[in-house]
Design a protein around this motif. Structure first.
Motif, short mmCIF file in Angstrom:
data_model
loop_
_atom_site.label_atom_id
_atom_site.label_comp_id
_atom_site.label_asym_id
_atom_site.label_seq_id
_atom_site.Cartn_x
_atom_site.Cartn_y
_atom_site.Cartn_z
N LEU A 33 19.25 -0.46 5.90
CA LEU A 33 20.54 0.20 5.77
C LEU A 33 20.80 0.66 4.34
O LEU A 33 21.26 1.78 4.09
N VAL A 34 20.47 -0.21 3.39
CA VAL A 34 20.62 0.15 1.96
C VAL A 34 19.72 1.33 1.62
O VAL A 34 20.15 2.29 0.94
N ALA A 35 18.48 1.30 2.10
CA ALA A 35 17.54 2.38 1.83
C ALA A 35 18.05 3.70 2.41
O ALA A 35 17.87 4.77 1.80
N ALA A 36 18.68 3.65 3.57
CA ALA A 36 19.19 4.86 4.21
C ALA A 36 20.26 5.53 3.35
O ALA A 36 20.27 6.77 3.20
N PHE A 37 21.16 4.74 2.77
CA PHE A 37 22.20 5.30 1.91
C PHE A 37 21.60 5.96 0.66
O PHE A 37 22.06 7.02 0.22
N ILE A 38 20.59 5.33 0.10
CA ILE A 38 19.92 5.89 -1.08
C ILE A 38 19.23 7.20 -0.72
O ILE A 38 19.31 8.21 -1.44
N SER A 58 10.35 1.57 0.85
CA SER A 58 9.25 0.62 1.03
C SER A 58 9.51 -0.69 0.30
O SER A 58 9.18 -1.76 0.80
N VAL A 59 10.13 -0.60 -0.87
CA VAL A 59 10.49 -1.81 -1.61
C VAL A 59 11.53 -2.60 -0.81
O VAL A 59 11.47 -3.83 -0.74
N ALA A 60 12.49 -1.88 -0.22
CA ALA A 60 13.51 -2.54 0.59
C ALA A 60 12.87 -3.26 1.78
O ALA A 60 13.24 -4.39 2.11
N VAL A 61 11.90 -2.61 2.42
CA VAL A 61 11.19 -3.25 3.54
C VAL A 61 10.44 -4.48 3.06
O VAL A 61 10.45 -5.53 3.72
N ILE A 116 9.65 5.24 -2.07
CA ILE A 116 9.35 4.05 -2.87
C ILE A 116 10.46 3.02 -2.67
O ILE A 116 10.21 1.84 -2.39
N ILE A 117 11.70 3.51 -2.76
CA ILE A 117 12.85 2.62 -2.61
C ILE A 117 12.87 2.01 -1.21
O ILE A 117 13.10 0.81 -1.03
N ILE A 154 0.84 -1.20 0.00
CA ILE A 154 0.00 0.00 0.00
C ILE A 154 0.87 1.25 0.00
O ILE A 154 0.60 2.22 -0.72
N SER A 155 1.95 1.24 0.78
CA SER A 155 2.85 2.39 0.82
C SER A 155 3.53 2.61 -0.53
O SER A 155 3.67 3.74 -0.99
N ILE A 156 3.95 1.52 -1.16
CA ILE A 156 4.59 1.63 -2.47
C ILE A 156 3.64 2.24 -3.49
O ILE A 156 4.00 3.17 -4.23
#
Length: 295
Positions: free
Chosen positions: A83-88, A52-55, A49-50, A14-16
């Motif tokens: 962690l990946v999402a944070a860098f993005i 939420s996809v990572a989650v 988006i990124i 839903i968030s995505i």
């Protein structure tokens, strides 16, 4: 996969969908309506988006059963994805800040955001607040820390859109620099959110644990019937699960079965009071001392 896992994934989906819709809306009207604030808000949603996809990916991987290389399962996949999402997110946030500063010092005094962009920002804030309320309720139902984080991000996005709305209104009434300032604030909020995600993820991956929560867990163990004392307690996060190790002291005259029954009570109390499912309890004989001991 249990129904709670399916529900948690539903929240991520839903968030995505919401972020794809809002980012397209904001980027389109921000560009054609000459609003740097709304444009920055749209870029913020692209990073969401990124995230939420990572989650979502983390949720799927974390439900895999243990294998030869992962004896404890794959629960930390959610943490790595965060962690990946944070860098993005920090990369995009810094870009938004740079663009806002550049726009502030080279802005066209005659370029005023279209009033319709303000309505888009206000609509986005209301829409995202609704998504926040849904995911917040879902996180409580499923006890999913990752969905709770998504919900908090939803709320931040609603506030960012309100900030963009204020900036646009200010720009339309003659405060031409306010729209660029709103974009700057949005960029800083993106970086702040990225830092919070990075800090929480890195703390978990390095086996850090909240000291106050650890004390509360220790108190629950000490109050368990049959526990005379406790000499050591450790805890760490494994994805959304808490792993606890404790050394307790019991009456040395108890049988092995009686001592084991006390450890079972400890496990039951921790599950009931703190939701802890994984506990390793080591038993030592209790030696009476006149001072600093429990009776």
């Amino acid at each position: 996969m249990d129904k709670h896992s399916i529900s948690a994934e539903k929240g991520a989906y839903i968030s995505i969908a919401a972020y794809i819709f809002l980012s397209a809306l904001k980027l389109t009207f921000g560009y054609f309506g000459d609003s740097k604030g709304l444009w920055a808000d749209g870029l913020n949603n692209t990073t969401d988006i990124i995230a939420s996809v990572a989650v979502l990916i983390g949720l799927k991987i974390s439900k895999r059963p243990p294998d030869d290389n992962h004896s404890y399962g794959h629960l930390r996949a959610e943490t790595v994805a965060s962690l990946v999402a944070a860098f993005i997110m920090i990369t995009v946030g810094l870009q938004v800040i740079y663009s806002a500063i550049e726009s502030f010092f080279s802005q066209n005094k005659e370029a005023v955001p279209d009033m319709f962009t303000a309505y888009v920002a206000l609509f986005s804030a209301i829409f995202m607040y609704g998504v926040y309320r849904y995911n917040l309720a879902l996180s409580k139902k499923t006890k999913s820390a990752s969905i709770q984080a998504v919900a908090q991000d939803n709320r931040s996005d609603a506030l960012v859109s309100i900030g963009a709305f204020i900036g646009i209104i200010g720009a339309t009434i003659g405060i031409s620099w306010l729209d660029a300032v709103a974009a700057l604030v949005v960029g800083m909020m993106i970086c702040k959110t990225a830092w919070d995600i990075f800090h929480a993820a890195s703390l978990s991956l390095t086996d850090g644990f909240d000291e106050q929560h650890l004390q509360e867990i220790g108190q629950t163990i000490l109050l368990t019937d049959g526990v005379k004392d406790m000499s050591e307690i450790k805890a760490r996060m494994h994805g959304n699960e808490i792993l606890v190790e404790a050394t307790i002291h019991v009456n040395p005259l108890l049988t092995v079965i009686q001592s084991h029954d006390i450890t079972v009570k400890v496990e039951e109390n921790l599950l009931k009071e703190h939701g802890v499912k994984h506990v390793i309890v080591h038993i030592e004989p209790y030696v009476f001392q006149k001072k600093g001991t429990r009776h």
